[in-house]
Design an enzyme around this catalytic site. Structure first.
Site, PDB file in Angstrom:
ATOM      1  N   ASN A   7      48.837  53.514  51.398  1.00 50.01           N
ATOM      2  CA  ASN A   7      48.882  51.801  50.206  1.00 50.01           C
ATOM      3  C   ASN A   7      50.907  51.949  49.834  1.00 50.01           C
ATOM      4  O   ASN A   7      51.620  53.496  48.564  1.00 50.01           O
ATOM      5  CB  ASN A   7      48.342  52.028  49.455  1.00 50.01           C
ATOM      6  CG  ASN A   7      48.051  50.880  48.307  1.00 50.01           C
ATOM      7  OD1 ASN A   7      49.301  50.273  48.413  1.00 50.01           O
ATOM      8  ND2 ASN A   7      47.685  50.602  47.746  1.00 50.01           N
ATOM      9  N   HIS A  10      54.273  50.166  46.485  1.00 49.73           N
ATOM     10  CA  HIS A  10      54.603  50.680  45.453  1.00 49.73           C
ATOM     11  C   HIS A  10      56.710  50.410  45.758  1.00 49.73           C
ATOM     12  O   HIS A  10      57.470  50.935  45.999  1.00 49.73           O
ATOM     13  CB  HIS A  10      54.909  51.915  44.438  1.00 49.73           C
ATOM     14  CG  HIS A  10      53.496  51.409  43.787  1.00 49.73           C
ATOM     15  ND1 HIS A  10      53.329  51.179  42.713  1.00 49.73           N
ATOM     16  CD2 HIS A  10      52.561  52.264  43.926  1.00 49.73           C
ATOM     17  CE1 HIS A  10      52.751  50.675  42.351  1.00 49.73           C
ATOM     18  NE2 HIS A  10      51.352  51.856  42.775  1.00 49.73           N
ATOM     19  N   HIS A  43      48.347  45.849  49.106  1.00 50.77           N
ATOM     20  CA  HIS A  43      47.104  44.582  47.909  1.00 50.77           C
ATOM     21  C   HIS A  43      48.146  43.063  47.557  1.00 50.77           C
ATOM     22  O   HIS A  43      49.431  43.812  46.668  1.00 50.77           O
ATOM     23  CB  HIS A  43      47.290  45.491  46.662  1.00 50.77           C
ATOM     24  CG  HIS A  43      46.697  44.978  45.468  1.00 50.77           C
ATOM     25  ND1 HIS A  43      45.700  45.804  44.779  1.00 50.77           N
ATOM     26  CD2 HIS A  43      45.417  43.541  45.840  1.00 50.77           C
ATOM     27  CE1 HIS A  43      44.821  44.601  43.792  1.00 50.77           C
ATOM     28  NE2 HIS A  43      44.761  43.865  44.380  1.00 50.77           N
ATOM     29  N   ARG A  45      48.327  40.416  45.143  1.00 58.19           N
ATOM     30  CA  ARG A  45      48.100  40.060  43.917  1.00 58.19           C
ATOM     31  C   ARG A  45      48.094  38.717  44.292  1.00 58.19           C
ATOM     32  O   ARG A  45      49.227  38.240  44.028  1.00 58.19           O
ATOM     33  CB  ARG A  45      48.563  41.248  43.006  1.00 58.19           C
ATOM     34  CG  ARG A  45      48.597  42.343  43.194  1.00 58.19           C
ATOM     35  CD  ARG A  45      48.461  43.503  41.920  1.00 58.19           C
ATOM     36  NE  ARG A  45      47.769  43.268  40.912  1.00 58.19           N
ATOM     37  CZ  ARG A  45      46.754  43.692  39.773  1.00 58.19           C
ATOM     38  NH1 ARG A  45      47.429  45.327  40.320  1.00 58.19           N
ATOM     39  NH2 ARG A  45      46.330  43.434  39.134  1.00 58.19           N
ATOM     40  N   ARG A  49      52.831  40.418  42.177  1.00 60.63           N
ATOM     41  CA  ARG A  49      54.031  41.218  41.545  1.00 60.63           C
ATOM     42  C   ARG A  49      54.937  42.147  42.251  1.00 60.63           C
ATOM     43  O   ARG A  49      55.685  43.134  42.412  1.00 60.63           O
ATOM     44  CB  ARG A  49      53.327  42.089  39.907  1.00 60.63           C
ATOM     45  CG  ARG A  49      52.710  42.971  40.863  1.00 60.63           C
ATOM     46  CD  ARG A  49      52.064  44.055  39.188  1.00 60.63           C
ATOM     47  NE  ARG A  49      50.877  43.640  38.711  1.00 60.63           N
ATOM     48  CZ  ARG A  49      49.902  44.454  38.358  1.00 60.63           C
ATOM     49  NH1 ARG A  49      50.021  45.870  37.850  1.00 60.63           N
ATOM     50  NH2 ARG A  49      49.200  43.613  37.377  1.00 60.63           N
ATOM     51  N   GLU A  70      44.486  44.679  51.034  1.00 61.91           N
ATOM     52  CA  GLU A  70      43.379  44.953  49.599  1.00 61.91           C
ATOM     53  C   GLU A  70      44.000  43.256  48.425  1.00 61.91           C
ATOM     54  O   GLU A  70      44.772  42.874  48.542  1.00 61.91           O
ATOM     55  CB  GLU A  70      44.153  46.148  48.732  1.00 61.91           C
ATOM     56  CG  GLU A  70      43.135  46.463  47.756  1.00 61.91           C
ATOM     57  CD  GLU A  70      43.311  47.872  47.335  1.00 61.91           C
ATOM     58  OE1 GLU A  70      44.766  48.743  47.333  1.00 61.91           O
ATOM     59  OE2 GLU A  70      44.053  47.669  46.262  1.00 61.91           O
ATOM     60  N   THR A 101      44.647  48.506  39.128  1.00 60.42           N
ATOM     61  CA  THR A 101      42.762  48.467  40.233  1.00 60.42           C
ATOM     62  C   THR A 101      42.286  49.214  39.034  1.00 60.42           C
ATOM     63  O   THR A 101      42.161  50.391  38.695  1.00 60.42           O
ATOM     64  CB  THR A 101      42.916  48.802  41.854  1.00 60.42           C
ATOM     65  OG1 THR A 101      43.544  47.374  41.551  1.00 60.42           O
ATOM     66  CG2 THR A 101      41.649  47.731  41.804  1.00 60.42           C
ATOM     67  N   GLU A 151      34.993  51.295  49.564  1.00 62.12           N
ATOM     68  CA  GLU A 151      36.003  52.017  48.866  1.00 62.12           C
ATOM     69  C   GLU A 151      35.483  52.721  47.779  1.00 62.12           C
ATOM     70  O   GLU A 151      35.167  51.997  46.570  1.00 62.12           O
ATOM     71  CB  GLU A 151      37.118  51.701  48.676  1.00 62.12           C
ATOM     72  CG  GLU A 151      38.023  52.966  48.406  1.00 62.12           C
ATOM     73  CD  GLU A 151      39.606  52.449  48.746  1.00 62.12           C
ATOM     74  OE1 GLU A 151      40.433  51.500  49.401  1.00 62.12           O
ATOM     75  OE2 GLU A 151      40.226  52.995  47.861  1.00 62.12           O
ATOM     76  N   HIS A 191      42.378  55.796  44.996  1.00 63.93           N
ATOM     77  CA  HIS A 191      43.205  55.936  43.597  1.00 63.93           C
ATOM     78  C   HIS A 191      43.084  56.883  42.741  1.00 63.93           C
ATOM     79  O   HIS A 191      42.518  57.358  42.518  1.00 63.93           O
ATOM     80  CB  HIS A 191      41.738  54.852  42.654  1.00 63.93           C
ATOM     81  CG  HIS A 191      42.408  53.890  41.784  1.00 63.93           C
ATOM     82  ND1 HIS A 191      43.692  54.217  40.490  1.00 63.93           N
ATOM     83  CD2 HIS A 191      43.674  52.760  41.598  1.00 63.93           C
ATOM     84  CE1 HIS A 191      44.117  53.332  40.094  1.00 63.93           C
ATOM     85  NE2 HIS A 191      43.348  52.366  40.862  1.00 63.93           N
TER      86      HIS A 191
HETATM   87  N1  PXP Z   1      42.062  52.104  46.814  1.00 61.69           N
HETATM   88  C1  PXP Z   1      42.339  50.683  45.972  1.00 61.69           C
HETATM   89  C2  PXP Z   1      41.493  49.914  45.992  1.00 61.69           C
HETATM   90  C3  PXP Z   1      42.871  50.507  45.134  1.00 61.69           C
HETATM   91  O1  PXP Z   1      43.552  49.668  44.433  1.00 61.69           O
HETATM   92  C4  PXP Z   1      44.536  51.303  44.868  1.00 61.69           C
HETATM   93  C5  PXP Z   1      45.466  50.837  44.081  1.00 61.69           C
HETATM   94  O2  PXP Z   1      46.575  49.584  44.585  1.00 61.69           O
HETATM   95  C6  PXP Z   1      44.809  52.401  45.675  1.00 61.69           C
HETATM   96  C7  PXP Z   1      43.726  52.578  46.502  1.00 61.69           C
HETATM   97  C8  PXP Z   1      45.727  53.745  45.701  1.00 61.69           C
HETATM   98  O3  PXP Z   1      46.019  54.101  44.536  1.00 61.69           O
HETATM   99  P1  PXP Z   1      46.655  54.977  44.311  1.00 61.69           P
HETATM  100  O4  PXP Z   1      48.313  54.419  44.292  1.00 61.69           O
HETATM  101  O5  PXP Z   1      47.013  55.712  42.490  1.00 61.69           O
HETATM  102  O6  PXP Z   1      46.921  56.480  45.277  1.00 61.69           O
END
Ligand code: PXP
Length: 251
Positions: A7, A10, A43, A45, A49, A70, A101, A151, A191
């Site tokens: 992901n 960030h 993602h 959003r 953001r 996402e 999330t 998931e 997550h």
């Molecule tokens: N899976 C989903 C559905 C999420 O919403 C997120 C966070 O955006 C992640 C995985 C990844 O989470 P993390 O950034 O905490 O590894």
């Protein structure tokens, strides 16, 4: 053996700190792919953001593995997904005020509404995955919508203090994975997974993919993104292989 989806939200968070063009999330996607990840997650959003529409369209063109978009289940997002046609859409709950999330999507009681919402995606060969808590009723509900993937939200597991509480959360993930697998669903999880807590989740039988963002991007600041991704793949592979061997021996 679970694959790794990275992901890259960030990277965009860092870009938004100055509102400019650096760092470019698509560059991060390419590096993560070069390091051997199996998919890229972004993602989009509602409040934009971190990821912007432009990022998603660019990623669609650049990603050579699998793009997982996402998003919340809204008309706007479904229309974007139908235009972009990612490999997979992971549907998540979304609140403007949340930092990330929090909690899974509630599918139970909304099966018909959600089945109607995802129908055009399925008709266009986009895989649909529901981000849900490791709860049997939610899994059953998700399977009734026509989605092929779920998931599992690993946030409670990741946040639980090490020891009994964490083991209990791990057991919930194990039971949920087995149950969903028996229903014919493909099970991903994610997550809050990091370099310390991922191995136990990777060891769960029938776990298909782990989606990990924050810990990998955080580590990449110090060791570089390719190394951060490779180290996570190594953790997953070693844990999954060891667990497989233990299962074979115990049979
Ligand atoms: N899976 C989903 C559905 C999420 O919403 C997120 C966070 O955006 C992640 C995985 C990844 O989470 P993390 O950034 O905490 O590894």
């Amino acid at each position: 053996m679970p694959t790794l989806g990275v992901n890259i939200d960030h990277i965009a968070t860092l870009r938004q700190a100055r509102g400019g063009v650096m760092p470019e999330p698509a560059h991060g996607a390419s590096l993560a792919e070069i390091a051997g990840c199996h998919g890229i997650t972004a993602h989009l959003r509602e409040d934009r953001r971190h990821m912007h529409d432009r990022d998603i369209y660019l990623l669609k063109q650049m990603v050579t593995t699998n793009l997982n978009l996402e998003m919340a289940v809204t008309e706007e997002m479904i229309a974007i997904a139908l235009d972009v046609r990612p490999y997979m859409c992971t549907l998540v709950p979304e609140k403007r005020e949340e930092r990330t999330t929090e909690g899974g999507l509630i599918v139970r009681g909304r099966e018909k509404e959600l089945a109607d919402a995802i129908k055009p995606l399925l008709e266009n060969n986009v895989i649909v995955s529901f981000f849900i808590d490791p709860d049997v009723n939610e899994i059953k509900a998700a399977s009734r919508t026509g989605a092929s993937h779920i998931e599992l939200h690993t946030g409670d597991y990741a946040n639980a203090p090490e020891g009994k509480a964490r083991q209990e959360e791990l057991e919930k993930l194990r039971t949920a994975t087995m149950y969903a697998h028996k229903l014919g669903l493909t099970v991903n999880a994610g997550h809050g997974l990091d370099y310390h807590n991922t191995a136990d989740v990777a060891a769960i039988e029938h776990m298909a993919e782990l989606n990990i963002g924050h810990s990998i991007i955080s580590r990449s600041i110090f060791v570089g993104l390719e190394r951060a991704v490779r180290e996570m793949i190594e953790i997953i592979d070693i844990a999954a292989n060891q667990a497989k061997l233990e299962r074979m021996i115990s049979k």
